[in-house]
Design a protein around this motif. Structure first.
Motif, PDB file in Angstrom:
ATOM      1  N   TRP A  54       0.687  -1.057  -0.019  1.00  0.00           N
ATOM      2  CA  TRP A  54      -0.043   0.096  -0.046  1.00  0.00           C
ATOM      3  C   TRP A  54       0.895   1.260   0.185  1.00  0.00           C
ATOM      4  CZ3 TRP A  54       0.887   3.467   4.083  1.00  0.00           C
ATOM      5  CH2 TRP A  54       1.465   2.745   5.258  1.00  0.00           C
ATOM      6  N   LYS A  55       2.206   0.856   0.512  1.00  0.00           N
ATOM      7  CA  LYS A  55       2.923   2.343   0.445  1.00  0.00           C
ATOM      8  C   LYS A  55       3.263   2.909  -0.775  1.00  0.00           C
ATOM      9  CE  LYS A  55       5.318   1.118   4.961  1.00  0.00           C
ATOM     10  NZ  LYS A  55       6.737   1.142   5.420  1.00  0.00           N
ATOM     11  N   LEU A  56       3.245   2.063  -1.951  1.00  0.00           N
ATOM     12  CA  LEU A  56       3.713   2.376  -3.048  1.00  0.00           C
ATOM     13  C   LEU A  56       2.333   2.694  -3.965  1.00  0.00           C
ATOM     14  CD1 LEU A  56       5.699  -0.553  -3.879  1.00  0.00           C
ATOM     15  CD2 LEU A  56       6.541   1.714  -3.416  1.00  0.00           C
ATOM     16  N   GLN A  58       0.118   5.908  -4.913  1.00  0.00           N
ATOM     17  CA  GLN A  58       0.309   7.399  -5.022  1.00  0.00           C
ATOM     18  C   GLN A  58      -1.023   8.019  -4.865  1.00  0.00           C
ATOM     19  OE1 GLN A  58       2.649   8.214  -8.502  1.00  0.00           O
ATOM     20  NE2 GLN A  58       4.266   9.315  -7.002  1.00  0.00           N
ATOM     21  N   GLN A  62       0.629  13.416  -4.396  1.00  0.00           N
ATOM     22  CA  GLN A  62       1.851  12.953  -4.650  1.00  0.00           C
ATOM     23  C   GLN A  62       2.205  12.707  -6.208  1.00  0.00           C
ATOM     24  OE1 GLN A  62       1.716   9.124  -2.620  1.00  0.00           O
ATOM     25  NE2 GLN A  62       2.921  10.095  -0.873  1.00  0.00           N
ATOM     26  N   GLY A 114      10.458   6.178  13.840  1.00  0.00           N
ATOM     27  CA  GLY A 114       9.209   5.716  13.584  1.00  0.00           C
ATOM     28  C   GLY A 114       9.060   5.561  11.912  1.00  0.00           C
ATOM     29  N   GLY A 115       8.413   4.408  11.688  1.00  0.00           N
ATOM     30  CA  GLY A 115       8.099   4.203  10.400  1.00  0.00           C
ATOM     31  C   GLY A 115       9.138   3.630   9.434  1.00  0.00           C
ATOM     32  N   GLY A 131       8.939  12.395  15.126  1.00  0.00           N
ATOM     33  CA  GLY A 131       8.882  13.430  13.946  1.00  0.00           C
ATOM     34  C   GLY A 131      10.276  13.436  13.378  1.00  0.00           C
ATOM     35  N   TRP A 186       1.623  20.530   2.978  1.00  0.00           N
ATOM     36  CA  TRP A 186       1.593  20.630   1.795  1.00  0.00           C
ATOM     37  C   TRP A 186       0.029  21.698   1.545  1.00  0.00           C
ATOM     38  CZ3 TRP A 186       2.094  15.720  -1.601  1.00  0.00           C
ATOM     39  CH2 TRP A 186       3.472  15.352  -1.337  1.00  0.00           C
ATOM     40  N   MET A 194       8.610  18.415   3.556  1.00  0.00           N
ATOM     41  CA  MET A 194       8.269  18.107   4.782  1.00  0.00           C
ATOM     42  C   MET A 194       6.975  16.963   4.625  1.00  0.00           C
ATOM     43  SD  MET A 194       7.387  20.348   8.311  1.00  0.00           S
ATOM     44  CE  MET A 194       5.773  19.930   9.364  1.00  0.00           C
ATOM     45  N   PRO A 195       6.968  15.856   5.431  1.00  0.00           N
ATOM     46  CA  PRO A 195       5.980  14.811   5.375  1.00  0.00           C
ATOM     47  C   PRO A 195       4.758  15.537   5.831  1.00  0.00           C
ATOM     48  CG  PRO A 195       8.067  13.994   6.380  1.00  0.00           C
ATOM     49  CD  PRO A 195       8.132  15.332   6.070  1.00  0.00           C
ATOM     50  N   ARG A 196       3.627  14.864   5.167  1.00  0.00           N
ATOM     51  CA  ARG A 196       2.248  15.372   5.909  1.00  0.00           C
ATOM     52  C   ARG A 196       1.924  14.076   7.049  1.00  0.00           C
ATOM     53  NH1 ARG A 196      -1.058  14.496   0.438  1.00  0.00           N
ATOM     54  NH2 ARG A 196       0.542  12.820   0.243  1.00  0.00           N
ATOM     55  N   PHE A 197       2.658  14.524   8.066  1.00  0.00           N
ATOM     56  CA  PHE A 197       2.437  13.557   9.370  1.00  0.00           C
ATOM     57  C   PHE A 197       1.207  13.385   9.754  1.00  0.00           C
ATOM     58  CE2 PHE A 197       6.829  15.566   9.783  1.00  0.00           C
ATOM     59  CZ  PHE A 197       7.414  14.523  10.012  1.00  0.00           C
ATOM     60  N   HIS A 200      -0.947  11.393   6.800  1.00  0.00           N
ATOM     61  CA  HIS A 200      -0.839   9.933   6.794  1.00  0.00           C
ATOM     62  C   HIS A 200      -1.190   9.092   8.133  1.00  0.00           C
ATOM     63  CE1 HIS A 200       0.958   9.873   2.638  1.00  0.00           C
ATOM     64  NE2 HIS A 200       1.720  10.892   2.884  1.00  0.00           N
TER      65      HIS A 200
END
Lengths: 224, 277
Positions: A54-56, A58, A62, A114-115, A131, A186, A194-197, A200
């Motif tokens: 599922w991580k792949l 988009q 993205q 984390g992650g 984070g 975003w 910066m990730p959309r913490f 997600h």
């Protein structure tokens, strides 16, 4: 909408982001390589464990961001589209906008784990939650950090947050602005590094509120 | 003499590691400040003395290369010819009907000439992943073949349509935002702005020469793991940090990334093994 944009601009002004990245042609239409082909090559490169595939997948934002080498190379239309999409991808703690616990926020900011997962060697635990903010940001005075993202030392001071005004409507509005940036960067800086913490689910709304509190609270070491 | 010196240096390091610290430190655990300082001092000393323990692996690789019949392996310059092989890879191989980079080609040859199954090859390639002080035969072979190209300039033939295609695919994947943390390769390794992740200065594919400096020294010896890191292992580590699923070596993805990176690095002199903290 206007307000959001204004706040976004305000944040840029306050934080002093200067994303001086190179302007370059979009990578979109490269010599006849079909998207399906890129997808096939991409998928070939991973262990086919259904738990993680599922991580792949988009999402729309993205996909848009992948077409441009940098934020600055994005046409206004694409910027607008991502802002529009991501403004829908923000949720708030169940008690709404209210100050959290900066000590809890500090734990999440300090924690680099984390992650990360791989089937060989060492992975983070599923319960690890952090984070890894210092990777990219300088936050507390004297603590070494990265320079990928804007410097955040004295962040609350720069926002003009004091003990007196922190619970005023303006103070809470500023808290909300920072909450939204940490939850889903975003919506204000489309395709930023910066990730959309929050979006997600890496961090819960409560976690994000604690981090925003840590950044802004007059008693937090960030503002000492 | 040099070999003896190197061997003793590595042995000494290993002993120091075992005595001073409770056996092997697991990779990627956060290091204590004392350990960080020890590593930096050790790294500085090695740089000053010109010692690179990575060369030990090349000695070992010379034997493993024969053991696994790789002298029959054609890296694009004729069977068994490894001088300059790395400099012209990735390239298209009609026998495999595939563009391959160095490690993918070694994997293919292990299947052809050493009788390994694809699964055995993957296992062989990953035998030192996630470990430290690991003397792996695969790493040794990659080191031995790579060092034979030292002094040559990277010269990937991007005019070949097959290689070009992989280059373009690699480039698109380099910019693909993906996964639960929204990263792509370019998040860290692109743009004109010089930036650091903590204390590590990041190289950028957009600043001339930096991609070359980054890839031309692989395999690279890492002081903190006391073992070399091959290019595919490095991809796997990047991808783990990007929170993508677990990377497979010798895949088309690896080849596409190599085509893009080595293609971008064209003209850079190969200096293997590199050394890093």
């Amino acid at each position: 909408m206007k307000k959001v944009l204004f706040l976004g601009l305000l944040a840029i002004g306050l934080v002093g982001i200067s994303p001086a990245q190179q302007k370059k042609q979009p990578t979109k239409k490269e010599a006849g390589v079909k998207p399906e082909e890129v997808r096939r090559v991409l998928l070939s490169g991973f262990e086919q464990d259904p738990k993680f595939l599922w991580k792949l997948e988009q999402d729309e934002s993205q996909r848009i961001c992948s077409q441009y080498p940098s934020m600055e190379a994005m046409p206004a239309q694409a910027v607008q589209k991502v802002i529009e999409l991501e403004n829908k991808n923000i949720t708030y703690p169940q008690w709404g906008i209210a100050w959290g616990d900066w000590k809890e926020g500090k734990k999440l900011v300090d924690n680099p784990r984390g992650g990360r997962y791989a089937s060989y060697g060492f992975s983070d635990k599923p319960t690890d939650k952090g984070g890894n903010c210092y990777a990219c940001h300088l936050i507390e005075k004297g603590v070494p950090g990265g320079t990928m993202g804007p410097q955040l030392t004295g962040y609350g001071k720069r926002y003009g947050i004091t003990k007196e005004n922190m619970n005023s409507p303006e103070g809470l509005e500023k808290l909300k602005t920072v909450y939204k940036i940490v939850y889903n960067s975003w919506h204000a800086f489309p395709c930023s590094a910066m990730p959309r913490f929050g979006y997600h689910g890496s961090l819960s709304p409560e976690d994000v509120m604690n981090i925003a509190t840590y950044l802004l609270h007059p008693e937090s070491p960030v503002n000492k | 003499m040099r070999k003896i010196l190197l061997t003793s240096a590595v042995f000494g390091l290993a002993c120091a590691g075992f005595l001073g610290y409770q056996t092997v430190k697991a990779q990627d655990q956060e290091l204590s400040p004392e350990e960080e300082i020890r590593l930096v001092q050790e790294f500085n000393r090695m740089m000053a003395e010109g010692i690179n323990p990575g060369e030990i692996w090349a000695e070992m690789g010379k034997e493993a290369f024969k053991k696994y019949n790789l002298d029959k392996c054609d890296f694009g310059l004729g069977p068994g010819k490894i001088e300059g092989a790395l400099a012209q890879l990735p390239r298209y191989f009609p026998d495999a009907k595939r563009v391959m980079d160095l490690e993918t080609r070694i994997g293919w040859c292990l299947q052809q000439y050493a009788g390994m199954t694809p699964e055995q090859v993957k296992k062989f390639a990953k035998q030192c992943w996630g470990k430290s002080q690991c003397m792996g035969e695969y790493d040794a072979i990659v080191m031995y073949v790579s060092m034979a190209s030292n002094g040559q300039k990277i010269n990937v033939n991007l005019k070949d349509p097959q290689v070009r295609r992989m280059y373009e695919i690699g480039k698109q994947i380099y910019y693909a935002r993906l996964g639960p943390w929204d990263f792509n390769c370019a998040t860290c390794h692109a743009g004109q702005k010089e930036a650091r992740i903590r204390a590590t200065k990041l190289w950028s594919a957009d600043r001339p020469g930096e991609a070359g400096q980054a890839v031309s020294i692989f395999p690279k010896y890492l002081v903190r793991w006391s073992q070399p890191v091959t290019m595919h292992y490095r991809y796997a580590e990047c991808i783990r940090q990007m929170r993508w699923p677990t990377f497979e070596p010798h895949s088309d993805l690896a080849v596409a990334l190599s085509a893009f990176l080595y293609g971008t690095a064209n003209g850079t002199e190969i200096k293997v093994p590199g050394i890093g903290r």
